[in-house]
Design a protein around this motif. Sequence first.
Motif, PDB file in Angstrom:
ATOM      1  N   ARG A  31      -4.833  37.591  -9.212  1.00 21.45           N
ATOM      2  CA  ARG A  31      -4.363  38.892  -9.678  1.00 21.45           C
ATOM      3  C   ARG A  31      -4.807  39.995  -8.722  1.00 21.45           C
ATOM      4  NH1 ARG A  31      -6.703  38.429 -15.704  1.00 21.45           N
ATOM      5  NH2 ARG A  31      -8.507  37.885 -14.403  1.00 21.45           N
ATOM      6  N   THR A  32      -4.438  39.853  -7.480  1.00 18.91           N
ATOM      7  CA  THR A  32      -4.812  40.835  -6.471  1.00 18.91           C
ATOM      8  C   THR A  32      -3.628  41.059  -5.547  1.00 18.91           C
ATOM      9  OG1 THR A  32      -6.305  41.278  -4.604  1.00 18.91           O
ATOM     10  CG2 THR A  32      -5.788  38.981  -5.058  1.00 18.91           C
ATOM     11  N   ILE A  33      -3.539  42.243  -4.993  1.00 20.77           N
ATOM     12  CA  ILE A  33      -2.450  42.528  -4.062  1.00 20.77           C
ATOM     13  C   ILE A  33      -2.928  42.456  -2.617  1.00 20.77           C
ATOM     14  CG2 ILE A  33      -1.169  43.930  -5.719  1.00 20.77           C
ATOM     15  CD1 ILE A  33      -2.303  46.421  -4.310  1.00 20.77           C
ATOM     16  N   THR A  34      -4.185  42.100  -2.425  1.00 23.37           N
ATOM     17  CA  THR A  34      -4.724  41.912  -1.082  1.00 23.37           C
ATOM     18  C   THR A  34      -5.369  40.521  -1.011  1.00 23.37           C
ATOM     19  OG1 THR A  34      -6.982  42.716  -1.482  1.00 23.37           O
ATOM     20  CG2 THR A  34      -5.270  44.374  -1.046  1.00 23.37           C
ATOM     21  N   LYS A  35      -5.817  40.160   0.175  1.00 25.89           N
ATOM     22  CA  LYS A  35      -6.499  38.874   0.355  1.00 25.89           C
ATOM     23  C   LYS A  35      -8.015  39.014   0.192  1.00 25.89           C
ATOM     24  CE  LYS A  35      -3.121  37.226   3.760  1.00 25.89           C
ATOM     25  NZ  LYS A  35      -2.937  36.737   5.156  1.00 25.89           N
ATOM     26  N   GLU A  36      -8.486  40.203  -0.046  1.00 25.87           N
ATOM     27  CA  GLU A  36      -9.932  40.440  -0.058  1.00 25.87           C
ATOM     28  C   GLU A  36     -10.604  39.822  -1.279  1.00 25.87           C
ATOM     29  OE1 GLU A  36     -10.433  44.620   0.192  1.00 25.87           O
ATOM     30  OE2 GLU A  36      -9.492  44.803   2.165  1.00 25.87           O
ATOM     31  N   GLY A  37     -11.815  39.317  -1.082  1.00 25.61           N
ATOM     32  CA  GLY A  37     -12.637  38.833  -2.174  1.00 25.61           C
ATOM     33  C   GLY A  37     -12.294  37.463  -2.718  1.00 25.61           C
ATOM     34  N   LEU A  38     -11.411  36.732  -2.027  1.00 21.00           N
ATOM     35  CA  LEU A  38     -11.017  35.423  -2.531  1.00 21.00           C
ATOM     36  C   LEU A  38     -12.113  34.376  -2.370  1.00 21.00           C
ATOM     37  CD1 LEU A  38      -7.309  35.293  -1.300  1.00 21.00           C
ATOM     38  CD2 LEU A  38      -8.112  35.587  -3.647  1.00 21.00           C
ATOM     39  N   ASP A  39     -13.085  34.632  -1.499  1.00 20.57           N
ATOM     40  CA  ASP A  39     -14.174  33.669  -1.321  1.00 20.57           C
ATOM     41  C   ASP A  39     -14.941  33.446  -2.625  1.00 20.57           C
ATOM     42  OD1 ASP A  39     -14.918  36.370  -1.014  1.00 20.57           O
ATOM     43  OD2 ASP A  39     -16.761  35.831   0.018  1.00 20.57           O
ATOM     44  N   VAL A  87      -6.005  28.540   0.726  1.00 22.85           N
ATOM     45  CA  VAL A  87      -6.333  28.520   2.158  1.00 22.85           C
ATOM     46  C   VAL A  87      -7.114  29.765   2.538  1.00 22.85           C
ATOM     47  CG1 VAL A  87      -5.359  28.583   4.479  1.00 22.85           C
ATOM     48  CG2 VAL A  87      -4.349  27.090   2.734  1.00 22.85           C
ATOM     49  N   TRP A  88      -6.625  30.922   2.112  1.00 23.55           N
ATOM     50  CA  TRP A  88      -7.292  32.181   2.472  1.00 23.55           C
ATOM     51  C   TRP A  88      -8.715  32.207   1.941  1.00 23.55           C
ATOM     52  CZ3 TRP A  88      -2.589  35.200   0.149  1.00 23.55           C
ATOM     53  CH2 TRP A  88      -1.496  35.062   0.994  1.00 23.55           C
ATOM     54  N   GLY A  89      -8.912  31.718   0.722  1.00 18.68           N
ATOM     55  CA  GLY A  89     -10.247  31.714   0.132  1.00 18.68           C
ATOM     56  C   GLY A  89     -11.207  30.816   0.896  1.00 18.68           C
ATOM     57  N   LEU A  90     -10.758  29.624   1.274  1.00 17.20           N
ATOM     58  CA  LEU A  90     -11.604  28.725   2.048  1.00 17.20           C
ATOM     59  C   LEU A  90     -12.017  29.368   3.362  1.00 17.20           C
ATOM     60  CD1 LEU A  90      -9.783  25.324   1.430  1.00 17.20           C
ATOM     61  CD2 LEU A  90     -12.123  25.875   0.754  1.00 17.20           C
ATOM     62  N   GLN A  91     -11.084  30.028   4.008  1.00 13.05           N
ATOM     63  CA  GLN A  91     -11.405  30.695   5.268  1.00 13.05           C
ATOM     64  C   GLN A  91     -12.406  31.825   5.060  1.00 13.05           C
ATOM     65  OE1 GLN A  91      -7.201  31.390   6.320  1.00 13.05           O
ATOM     66  NE2 GLN A  91      -7.594  30.278   8.214  1.00 13.05           N
ATOM     67  N   GLU A 105       1.044  18.042   0.754  1.00 14.42           N
ATOM     68  CA  GLU A 105       1.980  18.430   1.815  1.00 14.42           C
ATOM     69  C   GLU A 105       2.071  19.940   2.004  1.00 14.42           C
ATOM     70  OE1 GLU A 105       6.668  17.696   3.092  1.00 14.42           O
ATOM     71  OE2 GLU A 105       5.832  16.711   1.321  1.00 14.42           O
ATOM     72  N   ILE A 106       2.212  20.693   0.915  1.00 16.20           N
ATOM     73  CA  ILE A 106       2.361  22.144   1.044  1.00 16.20           C
ATOM     74  C   ILE A 106       1.068  22.774   1.527  1.00 16.20           C
ATOM     75  CG2 ILE A 106       2.909  24.288  -0.172  1.00 16.20           C
ATOM     76  CD1 ILE A 106       4.632  22.691  -2.075  1.00 16.20           C
ATOM     77  N   PHE A 107      -0.060  22.303   0.998  1.00 13.75           N
ATOM     78  CA  PHE A 107      -1.355  22.810   1.445  1.00 13.75           C
ATOM     79  C   PHE A 107      -1.536  22.544   2.933  1.00 13.75           C
ATOM     80  CE2 PHE A 107      -5.858  22.111   2.395  1.00 13.75           C
ATOM     81  CZ  PHE A 107      -6.422  23.283   1.932  1.00 13.75           C
ATOM     82  N   PHE A 108      -1.121  21.380   3.394  1.00  9.07           N
ATOM     83  CA  PHE A 108      -1.241  21.016   4.802  1.00  9.07           C
ATOM     84  C   PHE A 108      -0.509  22.038   5.673  1.00  9.07           C
ATOM     85  CE2 PHE A 108      -0.177  18.693   8.669  1.00  9.07           C
ATOM     86  CZ  PHE A 108      -1.362  18.017   8.949  1.00  9.07           C
ATOM     87  N   SER A 109       0.709  22.378   5.280  1.00  9.09           N
ATOM     88  CA  SER A 109       1.498  23.347   6.041  1.00  9.09           C
ATOM     89  C   SER A 109       0.892  24.745   5.958  1.00  9.09           C
ATOM     90  CB  SER A 109       2.935  23.360   5.514  1.00  9.09           C
ATOM     91  OG  SER A 109       3.722  24.304   6.209  1.00  9.09           O
ATOM     92  N   ASN A 110       0.510  25.177   4.753  1.00  6.09           N
ATOM     93  CA  ASN A 110      -0.101  26.497   4.592  1.00  6.09           C
ATOM     94  C   ASN A 110      -1.371  26.629   5.425  1.00  6.09           C
ATOM     95  OD1 ASN A 110       1.789  27.550   2.816  1.00  6.09           O
ATOM     96  ND2 ASN A 110       0.653  26.971   0.976  1.00  6.09           N
ATOM     97  N   ALA A 111      -2.198  25.594   5.416  1.00 11.33           N
ATOM     98  CA  ALA A 111      -3.472  25.652   6.121  1.00 11.33           C
ATOM     99  C   ALA A 111      -3.267  25.805   7.625  1.00 11.33           C
ATOM    100  CB  ALA A 111      -4.294  24.400   5.821  1.00 11.33           C
ATOM    101  N   LEU A 112      -2.467  24.938   8.202  1.00 17.04           N
ATOM    102  CA  LEU A 112      -2.285  24.971   9.652  1.00 17.04           C
ATOM    103  C   LEU A 112      -1.565  26.240  10.093  1.00 17.04           C
ATOM    104  CD1 LEU A 112      -1.488  21.217  10.346  1.00 17.04           C
ATOM    105  CD2 LEU A 112      -3.567  22.475  10.934  1.00 17.04           C
ATOM    106  N   ASN A 113      -0.652  26.742   9.283  1.00 19.89           N
ATOM    107  CA  ASN A 113       0.031  27.993   9.639  1.00 19.89           C
ATOM    108  C   ASN A 113      -0.901  29.195   9.555  1.00 19.89           C
ATOM    109  OD1 ASN A 113       2.474  26.796  10.255  1.00 19.89           O
ATOM    110  ND2 ASN A 113       3.315  27.071   8.196  1.00 19.89           N
TER     111      ASN A 113
END
Length: 213
Positions: A31-39, A87-91, A105-113
């Motif tokens: 429930r966020t409009i940014t990528k911040e704080g996902l960790d 993916v963003w949270g892991l990073q 499969e989808i996670f694989f593509s999202n991660a590498l991209n």
Amino acid sequence: MSEHKRIEGIAAPLLIDNLDTDQIMPKQFLRTITKEGLDRGVLFDLRFHPDGSPRPDFVLNRPEYKDASILVGGSNFGCGSSREHAVWGLQQLGVGAVIAPSFGEIFFSNALNNRLLLIVLEQDRVALLLKTLNTNRHRLLIDLEQMQLSCGSLAFAFTLGERHRKMIVEGLDMVGATLQFLPQIIAFENRHEAASPWAKVLPADEGNHGHIA
């Protein structure tokens, strides 16, 4: 342009088969409009008690795996929904690579991209790697030039598509990777406009807002 030819650090075992993206990033953290704080949300139900206090027995909360930058996972890592937030949270948590026998499969593509390195390694090699990590202070080196991961005297080759390898090494996102082909894109546009001049898009100015000629 930053280069990332090597990933070196502590590797933590997260041997949960079918660990899905709903577990990696629970829905309440979407429930966020940014990528911040996902960790904070990464593996939340595994890392924390319901009151938010850490679970001391969870691998990433143990002192020896503090600041782990590599995960060694179970089969079908990242299955489930397509949420890119996983993916963003892991990073954001500091993870630069995940090693597992297989991935969703989808996670694989999202991660590498998104330049999160995923390495497919056979189950028996994962077991051998974990045993070796335990005697080498859990440290692992991944060399993206040699396409090899090593721990002590143990070394395994791995494969990765050249486009994704280049994106990770050169620090390119999808836009940056696409712009590598800008001369070819312009050449195609010119050929298309020459063959179909009525379809040419005019540049925007005071009297025109990108209308087709």
